[in-house]
Design a protein around this motif. Structure first.
Motif, mmCIF file in Angstrom:
data_model
loop_
_atom_site.group_PDB
_atom_site.id
_atom_site.type_symbol
_atom_site.label_atom_id
_atom_site.label_comp_id
_atom_site.label_asym_id
_atom_site.label_seq_id
_atom_site.Cartn_x
_atom_site.Cartn_y
_atom_site.Cartn_z
ATOM 1 N N MET A 111 38.061 36.962 43.574
ATOM 2 C CA MET A 111 39.297 37.015 44.363
ATOM 3 C C MET A 111 40.337 37.841 43.638
ATOM 4 O O MET A 111 40.434 37.811 42.415
ATOM 5 C CB MET A 111 39.837 35.607 44.612
ATOM 6 N N LYS A 112 41.147 38.577 44.416
ATOM 7 C CA LYS A 112 42.224 39.387 43.853
ATOM 8 C C LYS A 112 43.530 39.061 44.567
ATOM 9 O O LYS A 112 43.552 38.912 45.786
ATOM 10 C CB LYS A 112 41.919 40.877 44.011
ATOM 11 N N VAL A 113 44.595 38.946 43.782
ATOM 12 C CA VAL A 113 45.904 38.624 44.323
ATOM 13 C C VAL A 113 46.893 39.714 43.947
ATOM 14 O O VAL A 113 46.958 40.130 42.777
ATOM 15 C CB VAL A 113 46.412 37.263 43.794
ATOM 16 N N LEU A 114 47.655 40.179 44.924
ATOM 17 C CA LEU A 114 48.724 41.140 44.689
ATOM 18 C C LEU A 114 50.018 40.374 44.505
ATOM 19 O O LEU A 114 50.386 39.557 45.354
ATOM 20 C CB LEU A 114 48.844 42.095 45.877
ATOM 21 N N VAL A 115 50.721 40.618 43.389
ATOM 22 C CA VAL A 115 51.943 39.898 43.062
ATOM 23 C C VAL A 115 53.129 40.849 43.021
ATOM 24 O O VAL A 115 53.109 41.845 42.281
ATOM 25 C CB VAL A 115 51.825 39.181 41.702
ATOM 26 N N GLY B 157 39.397 33.040 37.117
ATOM 27 C CA GLY B 157 38.524 34.003 37.770
ATOM 28 C C GLY B 157 39.210 34.777 38.876
ATOM 29 O O GLY B 157 38.544 35.308 39.776
ATOM 30 N N ILE B 158 40.531 34.872 38.813
ATOM 31 C CA ILE B 158 41.313 35.573 39.825
ATOM 32 C C ILE B 158 41.931 36.820 39.201
ATOM 33 O O ILE B 158 42.637 36.730 38.183
ATOM 34 C CB ILE B 158 42.426 34.674 40.393
ATOM 35 N N ALA B 159 41.666 37.962 39.772
ATOM 36 C CA ALA B 159 42.295 39.196 39.315
ATOM 37 C C ALA B 159 43.708 39.264 39.874
ATOM 38 O O ALA B 159 43.911 39.092 41.077
ATOM 39 C CB ALA B 159 41.486 40.401 39.774
ATOM 40 N N ASP C 254 43.817 46.216 48.041
ATOM 41 C CA ASP C 254 42.507 45.640 48.343
ATOM 42 C C ASP C 254 42.468 44.165 47.964
ATOM 43 O O ASP C 254 41.399 43.574 47.832
ATOM 44 C CB ASP C 254 41.400 46.405 47.616
ATOM 45 N N ALA C 255 43.641 43.566 47.787
ATOM 46 C CA ALA C 255 43.736 42.157 47.410
ATOM 47 C C ALA C 255 43.380 41.251 48.573
ATOM 48 O O ALA C 255 43.404 41.660 49.747
ATOM 49 C CB ALA C 255 45.137 41.841 46.907
ATOM 50 N N ASP C 256 43.074 40.005 48.233
ATOM 51 C CA ASP C 256 42.722 39.003 49.237
ATOM 52 C C ASP C 256 43.916 38.157 49.660
ATOM 53 O O ASP C 256 43.849 37.442 50.668
ATOM 54 C CB ASP C 256 41.644 38.074 48.683
#
Length: 291
Positions: A1-5, A24-26, A51-53
């Protein structure tokens, strides 16, 4: 999983960058050069390109007193840009977690504020943050607004670091004793945001179970600023004496809430997230700064 902050140097954004990999989160943080919240279109473009989730907005105009004289500018950062971010999330089908504040309430005496309690900001900062909440919730995105209060960590500028700095040169420090709230570790806010974002991103976050909308999150137990300051001094082994003063003794351009207590039960019911023990967090942070 990827998160945009959205945010990079603030307390919560730093905590998100640190906490994500362990889970485990990018985590991709955006500073002002990549997404300036004074430019709503640029913020929306960052969401469109990601491309974040999931998206977390951890950036805001937090200069409470300055907002009184610059409300239009604060409104762009705290309301217009969060709305643009959320609408872009809706267009992409991305969930968004937006951090807000107890300043949306009038701070009056009574029980802890519930998420559905009537709002009534006392100043420009609260008004702009409330407008941001409404923009996010009206965007069409799957969204959670997480109101918090009294954020602290061991880096940058926070109440904790200010107290420790003052203790280096003063024998006594006057601290307001008639404002009550729950000091909230930035790391705990980050963990809560990541938990919520992950649940919303994998589709298990359900509006019908109260998992979207507004929730509250603050540390326990509730204390006064003066008692929080005393705990900081004791935990850090400082000899500085904290002297109780009133809000009237320390006038500021923006009014501060007397009652910043937040009822966090809906967050526990929806996500199993409980209020963090700020005293344990304070001990841990001070131990880390000594090593």
């Amino acid at each position: 999983m990827k998160v945009l902050v959205f945010g990079q140097t603030g307390q919560v954004a730093r905590a998100l960058a640190s906490a994500g990999p362990a889970r485990g989160i990018a985590v991709q943080t955006l500073d002002r050069t990549r997404a300036d919240l004074s430019d709503p279109a640029a913020c929306a473009a960052a969401v469109t390109a990601t491309d974040a989730d999931a998206v977390i907005n951890a950036a805001a105009w937090t200069a409470v007193d300055a907002a009184e004289a610059q409300e239009d500018a604060a409104h762009v950062v705290n309301a217009d840009s969060p709305g643009a971010i959320a609408r872009a999330c809706a267009a992409r089908g991305l969930p968004v977690v937006h951090i807000s504040t107890d300043y949306v309430f009038d701070g009056g005496a009574g029980p802890a504020w519930t998420p559905d309690a009537p709002t009534g900001p006392m100043g420009a900062y609260g008004r702009t943050k409330l407008a941001g909440e409404r923009a996010v919730l009206d965007s069409g995105a799957v969204a959670v607004v997480l109101r918090t209060a009294w954020v602290f960590d061991g880096g940058g500028k926070s109440f904790m670091t200010t107290m420790l700095r003052l203790s280096e040169t003063r024998d006594t420090v006057g601290v307001v004793a008639d404002q009550i709230g729950g000091p909230t570790p930035a790391a705990a806010i980050a963990d809560a945001c990541l938990t919520i974002a992950a649940r919303l991103a994998d589709g298990s976050g359900r509006p019908d179970l109260g998992q979207t909308g507004v929730h509250h999150f603050s540390g326990a137990p509730d204390v006064s600023w003066a008692d929080f300051a005393r705990a900081i001094m004791v935990t850090a082994g400082r000899s500085t004496t904290i002297v109780d003063i009133t809000t009237a003794d320390y006038p500021t351009p923006a009014r501060r809430p007397a009652n910043s207590r937040l009822d966090c039960s809906s967050l526990t019911a929806a996500y199993g997230i409980v209020r963090p023990d700020w005293q344990a967090a304070l001990t841990r942070i001070i131990q880390e700064t000594r090593t």
